[in-house]
Design an enzyme around this catalytic site. Structure first.
Site, PDB file in Angstrom:
ATOM      1  N   THR A   6      -5.003  -1.036  -0.670  1.00  0.00           N
ATOM      2  CA  THR A   6      -4.014  -0.945  -1.743  1.00  0.00           C
ATOM      3  C   THR A   6      -3.621  -2.313  -2.283  1.00  0.00           C
ATOM      4  OG1 THR A   6      -1.710  -0.324  -2.159  1.00  0.00           O
ATOM      5  CG2 THR A   6      -2.257  -0.844   0.097  1.00  0.00           C
ATOM      6  N   ASP A   7      -3.152  -2.334  -3.524  1.00  0.00           N
ATOM      7  CA  ASP A   7      -2.644  -3.592  -4.101  1.00  0.00           C
ATOM      8  C   ASP A   7      -1.325  -4.017  -3.449  1.00  0.00           C
ATOM      9  OD1 ASP A   7      -0.949  -1.657  -5.210  1.00  0.00           O
ATOM     10  OD2 ASP A   7      -1.344  -2.202  -7.301  1.00  0.00           O
ATOM     11  N   GLU A   8      -0.661  -3.089  -2.741  1.00  0.00           N
ATOM     12  CA  GLU A   8       0.669  -3.413  -2.187  1.00  0.00           C
ATOM     13  C   GLU A   8       0.613  -4.506  -1.125  1.00  0.00           C
ATOM     14  OE1 GLU A   8       3.347  -0.285  -1.328  1.00  0.00           O
ATOM     15  OE2 GLU A   8       2.656   0.952  -2.999  1.00  0.00           O
ATOM     16  N   LYS A  41      -1.087  -1.432   6.109  1.00  0.00           N
ATOM     17  CA  LYS A  41      -2.369  -1.518   5.375  1.00  0.00           C
ATOM     18  C   LYS A  41      -2.902  -2.960   5.425  1.00  0.00           C
ATOM     19  CE  LYS A  41      -4.279   1.241   3.296  1.00  0.00           C
ATOM     20  NZ  LYS A  41      -5.303   2.259   3.677  1.00  0.00           N
ATOM     21  N   TYR A  54       4.724   0.441   5.182  1.00  0.00           N
ATOM     22  CA  TYR A  54       3.422   0.956   4.720  1.00  0.00           C
ATOM     23  C   TYR A  54       2.486  -0.192   4.372  1.00  0.00           C
ATOM     24  CZ  TYR A  54      -0.066   2.488   1.335  1.00  0.00           C
ATOM     25  OH  TYR A  54      -1.250   2.664   0.648  1.00  0.00           O
TER      26      TYR A  54
HETATM   27  P1  NAD Z   1      -2.677  10.982   1.135  1.00  0.00           P
HETATM   28  O1  NAD Z   1      -1.439  10.760   1.907  1.00  0.00           O
HETATM   29  O2  NAD Z   1      -2.666  11.931  -0.012  1.00  0.00           O
HETATM   30  O3  NAD Z   1      -3.852  11.504   2.106  1.00  0.00           O
HETATM   31  C1  NAD Z   1      -4.064  10.941   3.370  1.00  0.00           C
HETATM   32  C2  NAD Z   1      -5.012  11.868   4.140  1.00  0.00           C
HETATM   33  O4  NAD Z   1      -5.253  11.261   5.419  1.00  0.00           O
HETATM   34  C3  NAD Z   1      -4.430  13.261   4.389  1.00  0.00           C
HETATM   35  O5  NAD Z   1      -5.402  14.247   4.120  1.00  0.00           O
HETATM   36  C4  NAD Z   1      -4.073  13.239   5.875  1.00  0.00           C
HETATM   37  O6  NAD Z   1      -4.148  14.511   6.490  1.00  0.00           O
HETATM   38  C5  NAD Z   1      -5.119  12.269   6.422  1.00  0.00           C
HETATM   39  N1  NAD Z   1      -4.678  11.622   7.669  1.00  0.00           N
HETATM   40  C6  NAD Z   1      -3.472  11.020   7.911  1.00  0.00           C
HETATM   41  N2  NAD Z   1      -3.436  10.564   9.188  1.00  0.00           N
HETATM   42  C7  NAD Z   1      -4.657  10.846   9.743  1.00  0.00           C
HETATM   43  C8  NAD Z   1      -5.224  10.597  11.022  1.00  0.00           C
HETATM   44  N3  NAD Z   1      -4.539   9.980  11.993  1.00  0.00           N
HETATM   45  N4  NAD Z   1      -6.484  11.014  11.247  1.00  0.00           N
HETATM   46  C9  NAD Z   1      -7.197  11.666  10.272  1.00  0.00           C
HETATM   47  N5  NAD Z   1      -6.687  11.934   9.040  1.00  0.00           N
HETATM   48  C10 NAD Z   1      -5.430  11.526   8.783  1.00  0.00           C
HETATM   49  O7  NAD Z   1      -3.172   9.544   0.696  1.00  0.00           O
HETATM   50  P2  NAD Z   1      -3.894   9.072  -0.647  1.00  0.00           P
HETATM   51  O8  NAD Z   1      -2.871   8.800  -1.668  1.00  0.00           O
HETATM   52  O9  NAD Z   1      -4.994  10.005  -0.931  1.00  0.00           O
HETATM   53  O10 NAD Z   1      -4.468   7.660  -0.163  1.00  0.00           O
HETATM   54  C11 NAD Z   1      -5.751   7.590   0.462  1.00  0.00           C
HETATM   55  C12 NAD Z   1      -6.034   6.137   0.807  1.00  0.00           C
HETATM   56  O11 NAD Z   1      -6.012   5.346  -0.378  1.00  0.00           O
HETATM   57  C13 NAD Z   1      -5.019   5.490   1.748  1.00  0.00           C
HETATM   58  O12 NAD Z   1      -5.710   4.656   2.636  1.00  0.00           O
HETATM   59  C14 NAD Z   1      -4.113   4.691   0.822  1.00  0.00           C
HETATM   60  O13 NAD Z   1      -3.565   3.585   1.498  1.00  0.00           O
HETATM   61  C15 NAD Z   1      -5.099   4.268  -0.238  1.00  0.00           C
HETATM   62  N6  NAD Z   1      -4.541   4.019  -1.578  1.00  0.00           N
HETATM   63  C16 NAD Z   1      -3.763   4.966  -2.185  1.00  0.00           C
HETATM   64  C17 NAD Z   1      -3.313   4.750  -3.497  1.00  0.00           C
HETATM   65  C18 NAD Z   1      -2.476   5.770  -4.222  1.00  0.00           C
HETATM   66  O14 NAD Z   1      -2.012   5.489  -5.327  1.00  0.00           O
HETATM   67  N7  NAD Z   1      -2.275   6.973  -3.691  1.00  0.00           N
HETATM   68  C19 NAD Z   1      -3.639   3.560  -4.147  1.00  0.00           C
HETATM   69  C20 NAD Z   1      -4.426   2.602  -3.475  1.00  0.00           C
HETATM   70  C21 NAD Z   1      -4.884   2.870  -2.197  1.00  0.00           C
HETATM   71  O1  DAU Z   2       0.155   0.607  -5.452  1.00  0.00           O
HETATM   72  C1  DAU Z   2      -0.623   1.509  -4.723  1.00  0.00           C
HETATM   73  C2  DAU Z   2       0.287   2.426  -3.926  1.00  0.00           C
HETATM   74  O2  DAU Z   2       0.856   3.347  -4.858  1.00  0.00           O
HETATM   75  C3  DAU Z   2      -0.430   3.164  -2.809  1.00  0.00           C
HETATM   76  O3  DAU Z   2      -0.915   2.222  -1.879  1.00  0.00           O
HETATM   77  C4  DAU Z   2       0.521   4.166  -2.123  1.00  0.00           C
HETATM   78  O4  DAU Z   2      -0.177   4.899  -1.147  1.00  0.00           O
HETATM   79  C5  DAU Z   2       1.056   5.100  -3.195  1.00  0.00           C
HETATM   80  O5  DAU Z   2       1.963   6.020  -2.620  1.00  0.00           O
HETATM   81  C6  DAU Z   2       1.731   4.312  -4.310  1.00  0.00           C
HETATM   82  O6  DAU Z   2       2.936   3.657  -3.820  1.00  0.00           O
HETATM   83  P1  DAU Z   2       4.258   3.589  -4.717  1.00  0.00           P
HETATM   84  O7  DAU Z   2       5.413   3.345  -3.847  1.00  0.00           O
HETATM   85  O8  DAU Z   2       4.061   2.687  -5.891  1.00  0.00           O
HETATM   86  O9  DAU Z   2       4.241   5.111  -5.283  1.00  0.00           O
HETATM   87  P2  DAU Z   2       5.403   6.206  -5.494  1.00  0.00           P
HETATM   88  O10 DAU Z   2       4.781   7.317  -6.284  1.00  0.00           O
HETATM   89  O11 DAU Z   2       6.085   6.546  -4.232  1.00  0.00           O
HETATM   90  O12 DAU Z   2       6.406   5.434  -6.445  1.00  0.00           O
HETATM   91  C7  DAU Z   2       5.992   4.883  -7.687  1.00  0.00           C
HETATM   92  C8  DAU Z   2       7.177   4.165  -8.291  1.00  0.00           C
HETATM   93  O13 DAU Z   2       8.152   5.132  -8.681  1.00  0.00           O
HETATM   94  C9  DAU Z   2       7.883   3.226  -7.324  1.00  0.00           C
HETATM   95  O14 DAU Z   2       8.351   2.093  -8.034  1.00  0.00           O
HETATM   96  C10 DAU Z   2       9.066   4.053  -6.811  1.00  0.00           C
HETATM   97  C11 DAU Z   2       9.396   4.928  -8.008  1.00  0.00           C
HETATM   98  N1  DAU Z   2       9.947   6.255  -7.697  1.00  0.00           N
HETATM   99  C12 DAU Z   2       9.274   7.047  -6.819  1.00  0.00           C
HETATM  100  C13 DAU Z   2       9.748   8.299  -6.500  1.00  0.00           C
HETATM  101  C14 DAU Z   2       8.994   9.179  -5.516  1.00  0.00           C
HETATM  102  C15 DAU Z   2      11.112   6.702  -8.322  1.00  0.00           C
HETATM  103  O15 DAU Z   2      11.712   5.970  -9.150  1.00  0.00           O
HETATM  104  N2  DAU Z   2      11.583   7.946  -8.009  1.00  0.00           N
HETATM  105  C16 DAU Z   2      10.953   8.757  -7.110  1.00  0.00           C
HETATM  106  O16 DAU Z   2      11.451   9.881  -6.852  1.00  0.00           O
END
Ligand code: NAD
Ligand code: DAU
Length: 356
Positions: A133-135, A163, A159
């Site tokens: 992730t970019d975070e 990562k 988180y």
């Molecule tokens: P998500 O939370 O939707 O899905 C995570 C999946 O991992 C789920 O299916 C869960 O059951 C599985 N899981 C959790 N713990 C586990 C374990 N111990 N063993 C096996 N499976 C397990 O997450 P996502 O949003 O799909 O993110 C997927 C990946 O991409 C993560 O590594 C996250 O850090 C990365 N990522 C997410 C975003 C985003 O915007 N969502 C952006 C950049 C990177």
């Molecule tokens: O940047 C990549 C990341 O993006 C991934 O690594 C994470 O897995 C993914 O969950 C996401 O993280 P964020 O914290 O950016 O996503 P979230 O959807 O939780 O929140 C997006 C933005 O919106 C953040 O600034 C918080 C804000 N927010 C979120 C929720 C859930 C609100 O203002 N209200 C809300 O109810």
């Protein structure tokens, strides 16, 4: 040929499995623990497709991973499995350290043992792709340039710290043991099958239910949004052409303040599903900010474009319209998640199939 995907029942992993099988035809062994975020309903269309093998299990379970390597002999592993929600990491960081750090360590060790036993082309072509992730780069000021692959790591939440730790392990397993790894650090994804606790799907679900749309703090935090299938195509590109040991930043050049995202969703819902009570804008509610809330993320995605020729296919305007329409067309999926019924569905439909 087959690949091993971890976390393939989650949001991005699920989209990746669907996209991978549709675009390459290659089979997938999908290891997922099915935490609250894992939803096999996302993969319903693959129910009777023998290119998809689902295994319910934990990435911390070394014996299980060893058995998957020896049974399926994957040519690559794509590692998505993680605890992914920042707010949950604030309330309970332990599971983030366990899955994101210990789990990645366990996978790396199992992959190293398997890769050491390979020979010739199989050994040379094996890849471990780590999805990050970019975070991990921390928070940008308003005039800072976007994150490049050489930015320092400054994670701020439990988180992102977990990562960051996993990224460091992956890097070290390459430098020390020669494991053929690649890593991608991607910005915020959005699109179909997104669990409705994250900003975009939560806002759509709450608006349709007439519930408040909670904006943390002043709503001026900036994220850089990428349509999920563009993330999938970036990972496919890295697997095919990426250089071993390299890191690729992936993003959509779409920086937007949260309040603008919410207003865009409202405008689309007002157009596509108008409420008899008037614009959904009436539901906007400012709430207490997230502790330690990062102000701005932005990705410089020039390296992956220059070196591998990858570019996103969707603009934010096309992607967000598709996304809102998908949620309107798939209210059953959303309702099953909100009610918890997706868990019953999984037990009923996959109970006999789950397990290595
Ligand atoms: P998500 O939370 O939707 O899905 C995570 C999946 O991992 C789920 O299916 C869960 O059951 C599985 N899981 C959790 N713990 C586990 C374990 N111990 N063993 C096996 N499976 C397990 O997450 P996502 O949003 O799909 O993110 C997927 C990946 O991409 C993560 O590594 C996250 O850090 C990365 N990522 C997410 C975003 C985003 O915007 N969502 C952006 C950049 C990177
Ligand atoms: O940047 C990549 C990341 O993006 C991934 O690594 C994470 O897995 C993914 O969950 C996401 O993280 P964020 O914290 O950016 O996503 P979230 O959807 O939780 O929140 C997006 C933005 O919106 C953040 O600034 C918080 C804000 N927010 C979120 C929720 C859930 C609100 O203002 N209200 C809300 O109810």
């Amino acid at each position: 040929m087959t690949i091993l995907v971890t976390g393939g029942a989650g949001f991005i992993g699920g989209n990746f499995v669907l996209d991978w099988i549709a675009s390459t035809g290659e089979s997938v062994v999908n290891l997922d623990k099915l935490t609250y975020a894992g939803n096999l309903e996302t993969l319903k269309s693959l129910e009777s497709d023998d290119r998809h093998t689902f295994v319910q299990g934990d990435i911390c379970d070394r014996a299980l991973i060893d058995s998957l390597f020896s049974t399926y002999k994957p040519r690559a592993i794509v590692h998505f499995a993680a605890e992914s929600h920042v707010d949950r990491s604030i309330h309970g960081p332990g599971e983030f350290v366990r899955t994101n750090v210990d789990g990645t360590f366990t996978l790396l060790e199992a992959a190293r043992a398997y890769w050491n036993g390979l020979e010739g082309e199989a050994k040379a072509n094996f890849r471990f792709h780590h999805v990050s992730t970019d975070e991990v780069y921390g928070s940008l000021g308003p005039n800072d340039p976007p994150f490049t692959e050489t930015n320092t790591y400054e994670p701020n939440s439990p988180y992102s710290a977990s990562k960051a730790a996993s990224d460091h392990l992956v890097r070290a397993w390459h430098h020390t043991y020669g494991l053929p790894v690649t890593t991608s650090n991607c910005s915020n994804n959005y699109g179909p099958y997104h669990f409705p606790e994250k900003l975009i799907p939560l806002m759509i679900a709450n608006a349709l239910a007439g519930k408040p749309l909670p904006i943390y703090g002043d709503g001026q935090q900036i994220r850089d949004w990428l349509y999920v299938t563009d993330h999938c195509s970036a990972i496919r590109t890295i697997l095919a052409k990426g250089k071993v040991g390299e890191v690729y930043n992936v993003g959509g050049w779409n920086e937007k303040p949260n309040i603008d995202i919410v207003k865009t969703i409202i405008a689309l819902l007002d157009e596509l599903k108008p409420s008899p009570e008037g614009s959904y804008a009436r539901l906007i509610t400012y709430v207490t900010d997230r502790p330690g809330h990062d102000r701005r993320y932005a990705i410089d995605a020039r390296k992956i474009e220059r070196d591998l020729g990858w570019k996103p296919a969707e603009t934010f305007e096309t992607g967000i319209r598709k996304t809102v329409q998908w949620y309107l067309d798939n209210q059953g999926w959303v309702q099953n998640v909100l009610s918890g019924a997706y868990r019953d569905w999984v037990a009923k439909n996959y109970g006999d199939r789950a397990g290595a």
